[in-house]
Design an enzyme around this catalytic site. Sequence first.
Site, PDB file in Angstrom:
ATOM      1  CE  LYS A 111       4.984  -5.703  -6.830  1.00 28.11           C
ATOM      2  NZ  LYS A 111       4.610  -4.411  -6.208  1.00 28.11           N
TER       3      LYS A 111
HETATM    4  C1  LIG Z   1       3.859  -4.394  -5.096  1.00 22.52           C
HETATM    5  C2  LIG Z   1       3.891  -3.173  -4.245  1.00 22.52           C
HETATM    6  C3  LIG Z   1       3.450  -3.203  -2.905  1.00 22.52           C
HETATM    7  C4  LIG Z   1       2.882  -4.452  -2.252  1.00 22.52           C
HETATM    8  O1  LIG Z   1       3.785  -5.501  -2.217  1.00 22.52           O
HETATM    9  P1  LIG Z   1       3.400  -6.923  -1.596  1.00 22.52           P
HETATM   10  O2  LIG Z   1       4.238  -7.940  -2.265  1.00 22.52           O
HETATM   11  O3  LIG Z   1       1.946  -7.070  -1.893  1.00 22.52           O
HETATM   12  O4  LIG Z   1       3.654  -6.871  -0.156  1.00 22.52           O
HETATM   13  C5  LIG Z   1       3.555  -2.050  -2.154  1.00 22.52           C
HETATM   14  N1  LIG Z   1       4.029  -0.906  -2.690  1.00 22.52           N
HETATM   15  C6  LIG Z   1       4.440  -0.832  -3.978  1.00 22.52           C
HETATM   16  C7  LIG Z   1       4.910   0.464  -4.508  1.00 22.52           C
HETATM   17  C8  LIG Z   1       4.400  -1.958  -4.800  1.00 22.52           C
HETATM   18  O5  LIG Z   1       4.802  -1.881  -6.076  1.00 22.52           O
END
Ligand SMILES: *Cc1c(COP(=O)(O)O)cnc(C)c1O
Length: 453
Positions: A111
Amino acid sequence: MRFLSTRGESPALGFSDAVATGLAPDGGLFLPATLPRFSRSELEAWAPLPYPELCVRFLSRFATDIPEDVLRGLVTKSYATFAHPEIAPLVQLDEHRFVLELFHGPTLAFKDFALQLLGNLYELQCRLRHEKINVLGATSGDTGSAAIHGLLGKPGTAIFILYPEGRTSPLQERQMACTGAANVHALAITGTFDDAQAIVKTLFGDTAFRTGHRLSAVNSINLARVLAQCVYYLSAWLRLPPGIRDTAEFVVPTGNFGNVLAGWMLQRMGVPIARFRVATNRNDILHRLFTTGEYRVGDVVPSLAPSMDIQVASNFERFLYYSVGEDPARVREVMRTFRETGSFSFGSALQASFASSRCTDAEILTLIQDVQRRWGYVADPHTACGFKDLSADRPSVVLATASPAKFPETMREALGFEPTHPSLEALKARPLVVHHLPASVDAVRRYVEQHAV
Ligand SMILES: *Cc1c(COP(=O)(O)O)cnc(C)c1O
């Protein structure tokens, strides 16, 4: 370039306004009015570029209201916080298997790619328009800490993140509450994640409060997040050996559909990625969708890959928009049916779009062990889901969405040791600054009123 709402009932906006608005006023999500189309020769000319420059070239096609040198400054600053010189290194496990590591940002999860950039876009906006911004959100983990690190110490901004006390991991709490920045407010609520989210929803529903404090959400539906995420797919595609580029499958651990949507949109822009595989944990709404054609919410159950514990994939609406031929009336109809009945049937049309898999907690542990035994690679529980059902005859790139050091208990259970990371070790030595509040709208409202910029 202009950006339209998937529901077709909001005016088109330029890039900066669409980013500042987040959710479109008609409840839809913003998308480019037309997607650019990149030719193979244009793409190949980008192959030697370092990651930040690749990002500038890509984003400048969308952020046409930001001068390119300003954009370059923002992007450079956003990725300077990453600990790896390649930003998104592509690690080769064997002839046909690759891992795209997306966890070298400040909070060690993918993110950061979007939220570092979004934080700098907000800062620019505040400066140009002489405005202030107060970000309010609820988190069960990764999103909150990535949002906080995107806005850390930025003038003209404050960020308030609610989380359920005692229900995020201790490291996640430290990432939110040990920053030392005066504009960061980590609010531990005595209640569940749903309570925290309900409070945030109520406060956003209070128009006078929302506009009075210039409240903004940093949620997964912001247009800038999707576009920032396109860039690592592009970078990975360019760094694959040429003989593999056009056949490799990209495997994406996902919950909200946000990550894989970015790759899929890039494919629509002409980048010849062969296929995507959506990897879910036991919260498998997307796996069920792509195997049965039915989109149906279930109950959210906790799993060993907690950042994918989601049942309503909010970014799915963008995919839906393209799937129904860019017809906003049809999007409104599908979303209404979904809201009223909790499900929608697409028939068999969608099954060709994505491969998919689902992973139980027991399988996550086994996959962490298998990956370590076979390649000597330590994958976090989310990334491990990506190794389920890998096709034997097709090269693959598994997206590694978090550092294994963020999940010490699960890693110990699987491998018998706890991976560490210097940035997390440093956090353990810093004081925790947590504000404890009851799960009450009024208590949070009062806190925000007292501390908003
Ligand atoms: C947020 C997150 C995801 C999922 O991301 P999406 O936006 O739902 O596709 C997967 N792995 C980690 C470690 C995350 O922080």
